[in-house]
Design an enzyme around this catalytic site. Structure first.
Site, PDB file in Angstrom:
ATOM      1  N   LYS A  52       0.838  -1.206   0.000  1.00 40.51           N
ATOM      2  CA  LYS A  52       0.000   0.000   0.000  1.00 40.51           C
ATOM      3  C   LYS A  52       0.878   1.263   0.000  1.00 40.51           C
ATOM      4  CE  LYS A  52      -3.740  -2.500   2.277  1.00 40.51           C
ATOM      5  NZ  LYS A  52      -4.518  -2.798   3.488  1.00 40.51           N
ATOM      6  N   GLN A  96      -4.211  -1.629   9.888  1.00 37.12           N
ATOM      7  CA  GLN A  96      -4.230  -2.954   9.262  1.00 37.12           C
ATOM      8  C   GLN A  96      -4.758  -4.001  10.243  1.00 37.12           C
ATOM      9  OE1 GLN A  96      -3.640  -3.427   6.070  1.00 37.12           O
ATOM     10  NE2 GLN A  96      -3.702  -5.647   6.037  1.00 37.12           N
ATOM     11  N   ASP A 119     -10.640   2.777   4.449  1.00 35.23           N
ATOM     12  CA  ASP A 119     -10.941   1.343   4.356  1.00 35.23           C
ATOM     13  C   ASP A 119     -12.445   1.112   4.241  1.00 35.23           C
ATOM     14  OD1 ASP A 119      -8.899  -0.557   4.253  1.00 35.23           O
ATOM     15  OD2 ASP A 119      -8.426  -0.341   6.386  1.00 35.23           O
TER      16      ASP A 119
HETATM   17  N1  GUN Z   1      -6.696  -6.945   6.552  1.00 37.63           N
HETATM   18  C1  GUN Z   1      -7.026  -7.658   5.438  1.00 37.63           C
HETATM   19  N2  GUN Z   1      -7.539  -6.839   4.500  1.00 37.63           N
HETATM   20  C2  GUN Z   1      -7.529  -5.590   5.024  1.00 37.63           C
HETATM   21  C3  GUN Z   1      -7.923  -4.324   4.522  1.00 37.63           C
HETATM   22  O1  GUN Z   1      -8.424  -4.167   3.402  1.00 37.63           O
HETATM   23  N3  GUN Z   1      -7.729  -3.273   5.369  1.00 37.63           N
HETATM   24  C4  GUN Z   1      -7.204  -3.413   6.619  1.00 37.63           C
HETATM   25  N4  GUN Z   1      -7.075  -2.332   7.373  1.00 37.63           N
HETATM   26  N5  GUN Z   1      -6.835  -4.584   7.112  1.00 37.63           N
HETATM   27  C5  GUN Z   1      -6.995  -5.662   6.307  1.00 37.63           C
END
Ligand code: GUN
Length: 292
Positions: A52, A96, A119
């Site tokens: 990311k 995350q 998100d």
């Molecule tokens: N863990 C797995 N997928 C995601 C996501 O799209 N965002 C976040 N913050 N954690 C995750």
């Protein structure tokens, strides 16, 4: 059978985002700034967050990576979230998941300012999604809609079966495919671990979306001839012959299922790269929403 090439699409969208960032810069406007919080040392989470941050750099966004120790207290993490909520330079941020056991993920999600919740996990954004109001859509389901849209796949009136009801993928995906828009207007069945006769249901899917994290679980006899198959699973499988020591495997037994499909996403290179560009699109939207 046609491969839905998420990697190539993601590249295309990154170029579009780069152009938009350039326009903002040329107009003397603020460039989007995404912060990512990671708690602890989980290998997969570090890989995803790393991707990311790298995507931000490629596109020309500003990014801040905040790495916190696995024994951080819930109160201290909430304080960090609060700081990010208040920080005017940060347009959007993510924490995350998963978080260590001693931290309540729901509390953290609720603490994030919905206007910075790129998100799309905050109940306000999930409610906006249900009502089709402007807000942030969760990145993975939004990336899947983008795949369907850019490959011109008809969805109206089709039977879409979603396997897995996670808050991050399955549940929002099922709502998004049922909304009155394109891609959407599908007749949706949401299946999960308590579903009886799963095979009979998946066999009826015109569009099959799987997000269960069980590598190779769905075989050809569970899929209708000509189905569109979207595989969200990305489980790490031991592979001593590779440099990393693992490889990624989806929920679909690709070799078995692919010959039967009209379209199918590969793993890797399908949904994963699209999740990342959706997050970037949301971060750009954070600036646009702020301006309105
Ligand atoms: N863990 C797995 N997928 C995601 C996501 O799209 N965002 C976040 N913050 N954690 C995750």
């Amino acid at each position: 059978m046609k491969i839905l090439d998420g990697k190539a699409l993601a590249k295309e969208i990154k170029v579009e985002l780069m152009e938009k960032v350039n326009q903002l810069s040329l107009a003397g406007k603020k460039v989007p700034h995404l912060a990512a919080v990671i708690v602890g040392n989980d290998g997969a989470s570090r890989t995803y967050v790393g991707a990311k941050v790298r995507a931000c750099e490629e596109i020309g966004f500003n990014s801040t990576l905040i790495q916190l120790p696995s024994d951080i207290s819930e109160a201290d993490l909430l304080e960090k979230v609060n700081q990010l909520n208040q920080d005017n330079d940060i347009d959007g941020f993510i924490v995350q998941l998963p978080l260590p056991q001693h931290i309540d993920e729901k509390k953290i999600t609720l603490a994030i300012d919905p206007k910075k919740d790129v998100d799309g996990f905050h109940p306000e954004n999930l409610g906006r999604m249900v009502l089709s109001l402007p807000g942030f859509l969760p990145a993975t389901p939004a990336g899947i809609l983008e795949i369907l849209k850019r490959y011109d796949i008809p969805t109206e009136g089709k039977h879409c079966v979603v396997v897995g009801r996670s808050h991050i993928v399955g549940s929002p995906m099922s709502i998004m495919m049922g909304r009155s828009s394109y891609p959407g207007n599908s007749t949706v069945t949401l299946t999960h671990s308590r579903t009886e006769n799963l095979k009979e249901i998946t066999q009826q899917a015109d569009i099959l979306i799987t997000a269960i994290g069980r590598p190779g679980y769905l075989k050809a006899d569970m899929v209708k001839e000509g189905a569109v198959v979207i595989d969200v699973g990305i489980t790490r499988i031991d592979a001593p012959e590779t440099k990393s020591g693992y490889r990624l495997k989806g929920d679909i037994d690709f070799e078995d299922v692919a010959p039967k499909c009209s379209f199918i996403t590969p793993v890797p290179g399908g949904v994963g790269p699209m999740t990342i560009v959706s997050l970037m699109q949301n971060t750009l939207r954070a600036i646009e929403l702020k301006a309105n």
